[in-house]
Each structure stands twice: as structure tokens, then as C-alpha cells.
Enzyme design. Sequence first.
Site, PDB file in Angstrom:
ATOM      1  CG  ASP A  68      -1.787  -1.177   1.377  1.00 28.14           C
ATOM      2  OD1 ASP A  68      -1.734  -2.067   0.504  1.00 28.14           O
ATOM      3  OD2 ASP A  68      -2.531  -1.256   2.357  1.00 28.14           O
ATOM      4  CD  GLU A  73       0.167  -5.317   9.524  1.00 30.04           C
ATOM      5  OE1 GLU A  73      -0.308  -4.804   8.491  1.00 30.04           O
ATOM      6  OE2 GLU A  73      -0.006  -4.833  10.668  1.00 30.04           O
TER       7      GLU A  73
END
Length: 452
Positions: free
Chosen positions: A181, A416
Amino acid sequence: MGDNGTVAGPGGDVERLRRLAVATLEANWEHDHTVPSRTLYPHQWSWDSAFIAIGWAHVRPERAWRELESLFRAQWADGRVPHIVFNPRLPVGAYFPGPEFWASERAEGAPAAATSGLVQPPVHALAAWLAYRRAPSNAARAALRRLYPRLVAQQRYLATRRNVGGAGLACVVHPWESGLDNSPAWDAPLAAVPADAAVMRAYHRHDTAHAAPAHRPTDLDYARYVAIVASYREGGYRDEDLPGRHPFLVECPLFNAAAGAAEHALARIAPLVGADPGPHRDRAARITEALVRRLYDPSTGTFQPRDLRTGRLIPARTVLGLAPLILPDLPTPQARTVVAEACSARFGVALRMARPLPSHDRTAADFEPLRYWRGPSWMNVNWWVRCGLLGHGRADLAEGLARSMVGLVATAGCHEYFHPDTGAGLGSPAFGWTAALLLDLLAETREPAPVI
């Protein structure tokens, strides 16, 4: 690799890590899919589910198929697979941007379920093939038979409606579609999107409540993200005439490498479901040829995104450039220079890695070791590069990368993402694809076969 044929990591034994990974996936299971994390990502994400299915295949194969099938139930009539499928049990405001922001119910061809209007890299055919290969059975073959036409429709959507440049590559219409992103690769095309950070005062960002703002995209970045979605949404998420009305149009190396890998996987799946593998092989070859022709930069020896607004390659050296290694038909000259790029000081892949593989050139002035996709190390991209190394005969480097990956989780847990220098865990804890791909690594034999 350990003496028992599995990948061993520093700081912990294989069985302990396996239990951690399984417990993480079990805790994130939500009825018919796995959420990426219980903190920041409470819905179903597209490429997360693909990677997670690969892990489930090792311990609960039926869940691998439920994972993929639940996602594809939300496929749009045009074949797109949305990047988020929203859980209707969660309250409004549980995530930003939520279903009320996307308003998919107003778009032609949208499913009954509330979804986003964007897509993510098409990793799903590869995940389906790997899930079958990991645990073949009659039930798995039946699941492949159900999924195959949906996977073909997904590929058709990308090859036709998203072939904006007309050169045979799919175009992403938002940085979120790339999966990376906040990559520096998007800085230049994003800078051309008119936006004001003050716009974000009207919204409540959940990400900065779960992670330090210094680790996340800025408010100006988010204002641009919102502006791009608004442009697409106001056009009904249609893909006709995008060059005349949409502010962000980029051909991404990873996204298109995933599309090529999907065709190779579909060529493996086709005979199992009574279909012809030939068209898939032909499309895979065309994608590889277009990738080399459009996105390979001989002056740098790596692949770089092309901004269709300017027609120019984007110069940032990111891990996106290594992604085409996943393609078994990548020509030898390009494979050789991309491996050299992976082993350079920018990325540091080695037989024994001193530091984790970063998501951005660690020698660059804009390298940020803490900020989302601008430096940190991610398990899914590392897994992708490792598969590419295996497929191009570099099992030695793949082993070094595998040791590094397992070591990250052994030291910091299933985070993550990870600090690219220290290996410290960053972002959401108990993250789904980290656990799933750890299971895949731990199950590998001493000389794993190429993925596709």
C-alpha cells in the site's frame, strides 16, 4: 534446513513454532474465513486469504477450501475479486474505510455481500494449486472443480478490463491493489493526485490507534487514497475510459507476476477438472513477455512499475522488482540480474543473511525501517521471493532466506511485519499470513520442488 528435512530457526524448535502458527490461525478463524488480525483487520482480505489457505492446507485442509470459496462467493459479475469482504456482524465504524464508504451496493454487478470495489494481486489460483498439492483428496479435487471457473473469470477480468495500457499487462487503479500500500514506488504517481490532509478530519483512522503514527501512512497519503477511491466509486467502479477520468494508473511488476503465476497454476489445475491447460500456458507466456518488454529496466537489471499517466518507469528500487522471479519462464538474462539485485546491498539475500529482506532499497535516502511498506520486512513477500529463487535453481539462497524468515518469528512472534535491521515485530500481532506461511516453510523438505 534442519537435519529432519524441515526449516529450523534460531531461538526455538520447529514444533514450538508450528504450535504457535496453528494457534494463531485458529484464533483468527471467523466462521468461514480467517481474519488477518483481530486488532486492525477484522474483515476478510483477498490476498491474505490466499496466503492463509496455503497454511491451512498443512493442518486443516478443509479450511483452506472454505477460505477460498468464501472469498469467491463475493466475486463481482465482471469477475473481479474484491480486496475486502465485510463481515456484516461487525458494527458500522469497526474499520475505516468501511462498507458505508465503499457503497458497493450501488454498483452494477456487485454481490449481495458488502465489499470494496478494488482488487489485490491474484494469488488465488496459485494458492488453490498449492493447497491441492499439499493435501490431495477427492474433496480437494471437487473444490478445485468449483473454483476453477471463478479463477478463470478473475483472470479474464484482469486481462481485459484492466489492460488499460493495451500492452497485455493489468493496471492497478489504487496503491491498495498492489498489496504494498505505502511503497515508495507509488510516491510519484500519488504526488499528482490532488488532495489535502485536512480531509482526514472527517474520518476516524483505526490504524493509528493500533500502531504508532510514525509507522503508518501519513494523513496526506490517506487523503490521496480516499480521493482515488472516490474517483473510482463515482464512476460506479467501471473500468471503461479510465485514462480519461482516473488519477492513478500503474502497471505493477508484482501484480502482473501474480497474474502470470496464476496462469501457470491454472495450467496445472486444468487437467484435474477436465479443462484444457493450453490456453493458460499461452496466456502465461504472453504475460511474461509483456512484463519483460514493459517493466524490465536493463539499466538497473530489475523490474519497475510503469506510470501510465506519464508513460515512464518509476525509479524507486523496491521489492516489487524481485517479484517476477516467481515466473518459471522468466528468461535467464532477466532472472540472473534480478537475483543479483536480490543479493545486492539493497536487499541482502545471502546464504546466511545478516538482516531480514527489506521491502525497499535499504541504501536509499527514503528508506524508513519502521514505516509500513517503506522498509520493513514482510513474510508474504519474502515467501514469494523464496519461491522464485527455488524456481530458478537458487535453492542455496532460498535456504538462507528461509532461515531468516523462520528466525523472525522465532524471535518476535507472528507479527504483521518486522524491523528490517533488528527483526523486532511491528504492526499487528498474531497475524494470519505470517502464521500460515511459517507453516508452509516448516513443512518444506530439504530440496523443495519449484512452486509452479
